[in-house]
Design an enzyme around this catalytic site. Structure first.
Site, short mmCIF file in Angstrom:
data_model
loop_
_atom_site.label_atom_id
_atom_site.label_comp_id
_atom_site.label_asym_id
_atom_site.label_seq_id
_atom_site.Cartn_x
_atom_site.Cartn_y
_atom_site.Cartn_z
CD GLU A 131 7.23 -34.80 105.41
OE1 GLU A 131 6.64 -34.25 106.37
OE2 GLU A 131 6.74 -35.69 104.72
CB CYS A 142 3.12 -34.52 106.43
SG CYS A 142 3.63 -36.22 106.62
#
Length: 543
Positions: free
Chosen positions: A293, A327
């Site tokens: 990720e 994020c």
């Protein structure tokens, strides 16, 4: 041997404590923060269950109070990475053969320890080490980490139940083996829960792990390792090493028993990992699992029907909680011209009402960014914007690193929708807004989809259902986590499995069954009860 089919029902999400004035948890957390600041920790690596100290130390400082020292951690080198692999492989056979109920009990106990005894300590080290306020720490290092552990036990138990059908005279079964080798977990600074989930999700499946956290998250990683050891995790199953990224990569990616990497971090680093692994394929015993990720340039697009209060709140929370170092943080916003002035005034008022400072003052909404390198990078974007004729600074823009790495929440209006801060990941408290003609919603959706290489999170805000449907379709590939009338942050384990595609990663959805499939290797076993004794089939007989 005792036999049984063991049940691990779907858990409920760990309740979020409020830390409101006068509450017991607030008083306890304040006391723990004082306790932690009153001591200096000596943090060793943990290899094969042993504490490893090298004498080469790096100091741990709160990002919001850089003059204070929390302690020191011992830095390793390539030899320690090799030792960690050897310790992992030594533990592998016994751990892979350990009964599932025994493995499950270890991680469920760890979850309960965090939810109770260690809750203020997990939150405290996260607050001090990573500069999170009490609420941001609570939803991360307590609730989300507990949820990862409990839900993953449930998800894995459901995977183990999935079995093939059997025809007459035979029995078919599927075994879900650990991967053949070791897994490397490389974890970021911004979420203690991610730091805990990446090594434990693989270990829960019977794998052994070499865990390299970010240097700026060593303080919380050390505390979590302490919890795992108390919960009964056997020596060598997870090996915590403080080795530089290039060194750990060189050692692990060149090892024949490398079986997979579980990564959260920058897109550039992940791309480099993938390239190195690909070049080394002939060296490995098996095809490694590559799970990552990575970055994001997350958007909020408002429709002309949107409620300005909803838009402003989604942006203020989505962009500035934890200093925009998520994020998933809202980093670019597209506001229709008919509500732009009202949204602007609300954003300015909201930012001006935010207090910035230390985590120990619970009234501070914004704290420090993680380190000087991050501070300098974010400040450079802000200073460039101040001198650019293509943008206006609506509010904020102040930067000060004399005491800690403090950057004011900043809202930039870009006249050009492809201005640099609309396109590049900044990872700080900077929101860039583009005001579009209110009658150009469909065209703006195309712009949203094409502006960034990332596709992690995004949101549409609208009271018009047709506009919501249009955005949902047009932005189908622009975000792996898509929000309707909400901020693009705050994914909850079991509720919103998290991950994106494009340059944002492999979209293996942490917090779901999908991620665990990556850490198992299925074996199908067919047993025939009365095997044939003649090769001839009936069709061969003459009429």
């Amino acid at each position: 041997m005792a036999n049984g089919t063991f049940s691990y029902p779907m858990p409920i999400n760990e309740p979020v404590l409020t830390y409101s004035p006068g509450s017991k948890e607030r008083a306890t957390l304040k006391a723990v923060l004082k306790e932690l600041k009153g001591q200096q920790v000596d943090v060793p690596m943990i290899i094969g269950g042993e504490e490893v100290r090298t004498g080469k130390q790096i100091a741990l400082h709160p990002p919001h109070e850089i003059a204070h020292t929390l302690g020191h951690f011992h830095v390793g080198d390539a030899s320690h990475a090799t030792q960690a692999i050897e310790a992992a492989l030594k533990a592998r056979t016994e751990w892979a053969n350990t009964n599932w109920e025994t493995r499950a009990a270890i991680f469920l106990r760890a979850a309960d320890l965090i939810a109770t005894k260690y809750r203020p300590y997990m939150n405290g080290v996260t607050m001090l080490g990573q500069s999170k306020n009490a609420f941001q720490a609570e939803i991360d290092s307590a609730c989300e980490l507990v949820d990862f552990l409990r839900f993953n036990v449930h998800f894995l138990s459901e995977i183990y139940k999935q079995q093939p059908i059997s025809g007459p005279g035979m029995h078919n079964r599927s075994e879900y083996r650990a991967l053949e080798g070791f897994v490397l977990a490389v974890t970021p600074f911004n979420f203690t829960a991610i730091g805990g989930n990446l090594p434990t999700s693989a270990a829960m499946c019977g794998n052994v792990v070499v865990w390299k956290p970010a240097n700026t998250a060593v303080y919380s990683a050390h505390m979590f390792m302490k919890v795992l050891e108390e919960a009964g995790l056997p020596a060598g199953v997870i090996n915590l090493v403080f080795v530089s990224g290039p060194v750990i990569g060189d050692v692990c990616f060149n090892h024949p028993d490398f079986a997979g990497v579980h990564f959260t971090g920058s897109t550039g680093v992940f791309n480099s990992m993938w390239k190195t692994i690909g070049a080394n394929m002939s060296n490995y015993k098996t095809y490694p699992r590559i799970v990552g990720e990575t970055g994001g340039k997350d958007f909020v697009v408002a429709h002309s029907s949107a409620n300005p209060d909803v838009v402003a709140t989604a942006l203020l929370r989505g962009a500035f909680e934890y200093q925009g170092q998520k994020c998933s943080a809202a980093s670019r916003a597209y506001i229709p011209s008919n509500i732009a002035e009202e949204v602007k005034s609300k954003l300015i008022a909201g930012v001006k009402s935010m207090k910035v400072g230390t985590v120990e003052d619970f009234s501070n909404f914004v704290n420090a960014v993680i380190d000087e390198k991050s501070f300098d990078s974010i400040q450079a974007y802000i200073e460039a914007a101040k001198s650019s004729p293509d943008v206006n600074i609506w509010v904020g823009g102040g930067c000060d690193k004399s005491v800690g790495y403090f950057i004011e929440p900043t809202v930039i209006e870009a006249k050009d929708p492809k201005y640099v801060t609309m396109c590049e990941e900044i990872f700080g408290p900077v929101l860039t807004v583009y005001v579009y003609p209110a009658d150009k919603f469909s065209e703006t959706l195309d712009l949203v989809d094409q502006t960034s290489p990332y596709a992690l999170t995004g949101a549409v805000i609208s009271q018009d259902r047709a506009a919501v449907e249009l955005a949902t379709v047009k932005l189908r590939n622009a975000a792996g986590n898509f929000y309707i009338n909400d901020k693009p942050t705050g994914a909850v384990v079991g509720q919103q499995p998290f991950g994106g595609a494009r340059a944002s990663g492999t979209n293996d959805k942490a917090g779901s069954m999908l991620n665990l499939y990556r850490w198992i290797s299925a074996r199908t076993v067919k047993e025939t009860f009365v095997p044939p004794t003649d090769y001839r089939y009936p069709f061969l007989e003459e009429a």
